[in-house]
Design a protein around this motif. Structure first.
Motif, PDB file in Angstrom:
ATOM      1  N   GLU A 106     -17.108  55.077  60.597  1.00  0.00           N
ATOM      2  CA  GLU A 106     -17.750  55.576  61.817  1.00  0.00           C
ATOM      3  C   GLU A 106     -16.811  55.541  63.012  1.00  0.00           C
ATOM      4  N   SER A 107     -15.982  54.493  63.094  1.00  0.00           N
ATOM      5  CA  SER A 107     -15.105  54.349  64.263  1.00  0.00           C
ATOM      6  C   SER A 107     -14.051  55.459  64.319  1.00  0.00           C
ATOM      7  N   LYS A 108     -13.698  56.034  63.188  1.00  0.00           N
ATOM      8  CA  LYS A 108     -12.713  57.114  63.169  1.00  0.00           C
ATOM      9  C   LYS A 108     -13.357  58.493  63.168  1.00  0.00           C
ATOM     10  N   ALA A 109     -14.627  58.540  62.739  1.00  0.00           N
ATOM     11  CA  ALA A 109     -15.298  59.837  62.665  1.00  0.00           C
ATOM     12  C   ALA A 109     -16.158  60.128  63.893  1.00  0.00           C
ATOM     13  N   LEU A 110     -16.738  59.069  64.473  1.00  0.00           N
ATOM     14  CA  LEU A 110     -17.747  59.268  65.520  1.00  0.00           C
ATOM     15  C   LEU A 110     -17.287  58.739  66.882  1.00  0.00           C
ATOM     16  N   TYR A 111     -17.183  57.433  66.985  1.00  0.00           N
ATOM     17  CA  TYR A 111     -16.740  56.822  68.240  1.00  0.00           C
ATOM     18  C   TYR A 111     -16.369  55.371  67.999  1.00  0.00           C
ATOM     19  N   GLU A 112     -15.662  54.798  68.943  1.00  0.00           N
ATOM     20  CA  GLU A 112     -15.437  53.353  68.973  1.00  0.00           C
ATOM     21  C   GLU A 112     -15.194  52.945  70.408  1.00  0.00           C
ATOM     22  N   TRP A 113     -15.322  51.658  70.668  1.00  0.00           N
ATOM     23  CA  TRP A 113     -15.075  51.143  72.003  1.00  0.00           C
ATOM     24  C   TRP A 113     -13.605  50.765  72.143  1.00  0.00           C
ATOM     25  N   LYS A 142      -9.205  46.892  73.810  1.00  0.00           N
ATOM     26  CA  LYS A 142      -8.107  46.400  74.640  1.00  0.00           C
ATOM     27  C   LYS A 142      -8.419  46.613  76.112  1.00  0.00           C
ATOM     28  N   LYS A 143      -8.953  47.796  76.422  1.00  0.00           N
ATOM     29  CA  LYS A 143      -9.289  48.089  77.809  1.00  0.00           C
ATOM     30  C   LYS A 143     -10.449  47.209  78.279  1.00  0.00           C
ATOM     31  N   GLN A 144     -11.390  46.944  77.380  1.00  0.00           N
ATOM     32  CA  GLN A 144     -12.510  46.066  77.736  1.00  0.00           C
ATOM     33  C   GLN A 144     -12.015  44.654  78.031  1.00  0.00           C
ATOM     34  N   SER A 181     -16.511  54.986  80.474  1.00  0.00           N
ATOM     35  CA  SER A 181     -15.089  54.792  80.748  1.00  0.00           C
ATOM     36  C   SER A 181     -14.370  54.074  79.614  1.00  0.00           C
ATOM     37  N   PHE A 182     -15.134  53.352  78.793  1.00  0.00           N
ATOM     38  CA  PHE A 182     -14.521  52.550  77.734  1.00  0.00           C
ATOM     39  C   PHE A 182     -14.812  53.123  76.342  1.00  0.00           C
ATOM     40  N   LEU A 183     -15.387  54.326  76.305  1.00  0.00           N
ATOM     41  CA  LEU A 183     -15.762  54.947  75.032  1.00  0.00           C
ATOM     42  C   LEU A 183     -14.651  55.874  74.545  1.00  0.00           C
ATOM     43  N   LEU A 184     -14.259  55.690  73.297  1.00  0.00           N
ATOM     44  CA  LEU A 184     -13.271  56.575  72.671  1.00  0.00           C
ATOM     45  C   LEU A 184     -14.010  57.515  71.735  1.00  0.00           C
ATOM     46  N   THR A 185     -14.038  58.793  72.066  1.00  0.00           N
ATOM     47  CA  THR A 185     -14.758  59.751  71.226  1.00  0.00           C
ATOM     48  C   THR A 185     -13.885  60.197  70.063  1.00  0.00           C
ATOM     49  N   ARG A 186     -14.515  60.368  68.922  1.00  0.00           N
ATOM     50  CA  ARG A 186     -13.845  60.873  67.731  1.00  0.00           C
ATOM     51  C   ARG A 186     -14.395  62.265  67.418  1.00  0.00           C
ATOM     52  N   PRO A 187     -13.849  62.963  66.398  1.00  0.00           N
ATOM     53  CA  PRO A 187     -14.174  64.380  66.220  1.00  0.00           C
ATOM     54  C   PRO A 187     -15.661  64.740  66.215  1.00  0.00           C
ATOM     55  N   VAL A 242     -26.384  61.730  68.281  1.00  0.00           N
ATOM     56  CA  VAL A 242     -25.780  60.459  67.901  1.00  0.00           C
ATOM     57  C   VAL A 242     -26.404  59.350  68.733  1.00  0.00           C
ATOM     58  N   SER A 243     -26.759  58.267  68.076  1.00  0.00           N
ATOM     59  CA  SER A 243     -27.316  57.119  68.797  1.00  0.00           C
ATOM     60  C   SER A 243     -26.237  56.054  68.969  1.00  0.00           C
ATOM     61  N   ILE A 244     -25.939  55.738  70.224  1.00  0.00           N
ATOM     62  CA  ILE A 244     -25.002  54.669  70.539  1.00  0.00           C
ATOM     63  C   ILE A 244     -25.820  53.554  71.195  1.00  0.00           C
ATOM     64  N   PRO A 245     -25.936  52.412  70.542  1.00  0.00           N
ATOM     65  CA  PRO A 245     -26.845  51.368  71.030  1.00  0.00           C
ATOM     66  C   PRO A 245     -26.689  51.070  72.523  1.00  0.00           C
ATOM     67  N   GLU A 246     -25.468  51.011  73.010  1.00  0.00           N
ATOM     68  CA  GLU A 246     -25.248  50.631  74.409  1.00  0.00           C
ATOM     69  C   GLU A 246     -25.509  51.779  75.384  1.00  0.00           C
ATOM     70  N   LEU A 247     -25.499  53.015  74.899  1.00  0.00           N
ATOM     71  CA  LEU A 247     -25.644  54.175  75.799  1.00  0.00           C
ATOM     72  C   LEU A 247     -26.901  54.988  75.533  1.00  0.00           C
ATOM     73  N   GLY A 248     -27.523  54.805  74.372  1.00  0.00           N
ATOM     74  CA  GLY A 248     -28.699  55.600  74.033  1.00  0.00           C
ATOM     75  C   GLY A 248     -28.330  56.764  73.130  1.00  0.00           C
ATOM     76  N   THR A 249     -29.258  57.717  73.044  1.00  0.00           N
ATOM     77  CA  THR A 249     -29.048  58.872  72.160  1.00  0.00           C
ATOM     78  C   THR A 249     -28.360  60.012  72.905  1.00  0.00           C
ATOM     79  N   ILE A 250     -27.281  60.491  72.306  1.00  0.00           N
ATOM     80  CA  ILE A 250     -26.558  61.627  72.881  1.00  0.00           C
ATOM     81  C   ILE A 250     -26.921  62.863  72.067  1.00  0.00           C
TER      82      ILE A 250
END
Length: 298
Positions: free
Chosen positions: A76-83, A86-88, A113-119, A157-165
């Motif tokens: 999921e971290s490479k396909a969808l998103y990850e935080w 290091k910046k956090q 600001s701390f979200l890294l979007t994947r494809p 996509v549901s991101i627990p910290e941000l809600g449903t996108i």
């Protein structure tokens, strides 16, 4: 959603405009996928134009191509998103002097600001037209395939910290498979199915002439016939279309206008990539080994 193609013939013409020769089954699948807003699952041998079809549709429709290259271990971290951890961490360390409460810091470090979007997430959130290519989907594990199912079903996509996108549009989605494993029925059910095989003799000759425009008709015809005869052999890996094009360019570079046994023996390695295949082809086609290359393109 605005439809990209007016008819099956429009698909054929526009793909040809970007040097992709589509047969009726390919054009029909692309047209229906556009109308029905469904992903297209493309299966077939490696090198027959599955990935190129997605690129051609993007180019011909003025869409941006986003590619997710699948591989074993893709998660999921490479396909969808990850935080951005290091910046956090830097943000938390920088905040020590201000001593703000943890709730404030937490809401900050789990923000956009701390979200890294994947494809996949990038395709869903894009404002402009998108063609999403999920390449070699048969290489991922069942768990990742389930993730793709969820995204392709609702385009959200549901991101627990941000809600449903929720996606603002439905990307034009192509999934390719080289049949290294059987895909789930659930995935197939959500897609239109397209099988692309090696092209017929005339179509491959036309592909060669379009992709290698400086080649003459006679040599293009010889190339397509020889490649067809090689594909008829019992080989570990038959020549792909891209290898046929490489061979055509090789023959031009060497200044060859005819394909005799000597030329074939010299250049067979451009078409075949296994020693066992080379040995078998040389024996069955009656060509010698690989004498030194001679001649250059004028």
């Amino acid at each position: 959603m605005a439809q990209r193609f007016e008819s099956v013939a429009d698909v054929t013409d526009r793909l040809r405009g970007v040097d992709y020769l589509a047969d009726p089954s390919i054009s029909g699948a692309v047209y229906l996928a556009d109308r029905l807003e469904k992903p297209v699952l493309i299966e077939g041998p490696a090198g027959v134009g599955k990935t190129e079809l997605a690129k051609a549709v993007a180019q011909s429709s003025g869409a941006r191509l986003i590619r997710l290259q699948c591989y074993e271990g893709l998660d999921e971290s490479k396909a969808l998103y990850e935080w951005n951890y290091k910046k956090q961490l830097l943000r938390i360390q920088a905040d020590r002097e201000h001593e703000r409460d943890w709730d404030t810091v937490e809401s900050d470090i789990f923000s956009e600001s701390f979200l890294l979007t994947r494809p996949l997430l990038e395709a869903i959130r894009a404002d402009e037209p998108i063609v999403l290519l999920i390449d070699e989907v048969d290489r991922v594990e069942i768990e990742t395939e389930a993730l793709l199912l969820e995204v392709l079903s609702d385009f959200q996509v549901s991101i627990p910290e941000l809600g449903t996108i929720v996606g603002t549009q439905r990307p034009f989605v192509f999934l390719t498979s080289n049949n290294t494993r059987e895909l789930s029925e659930a995935l197939k059910r959500r897609c239109l199915y397209l099988h692309i095989d090696y092209p017929e003799l005339e179509r491959e000759e036309e592909i060669v002439r379009i992709r290698v425009p400086e080649i003459d008709a006679s040599l293009a015809s010889q190339i397509s016939k020889v490649v067809a005869s090689i594909r008829a052999l019992d080989l570990k890996k038959a020549p792909s279309i891209s290898e046929t094009i490489d061979w055509a360019r090789t023959l031009l570079f060497l200044g060859r206008n005819e394909i005799g046994p000597e030329t074939l023996g010299e250049t067979l390695h451009v078409l075949l990539k296994y020693q066992s295949d080379l040995t078998k082809a040389r024996k069955d086609l009656g060509v010698d080994g690989s004498p030194p290359l001679t001649g250059t393109r004028r």
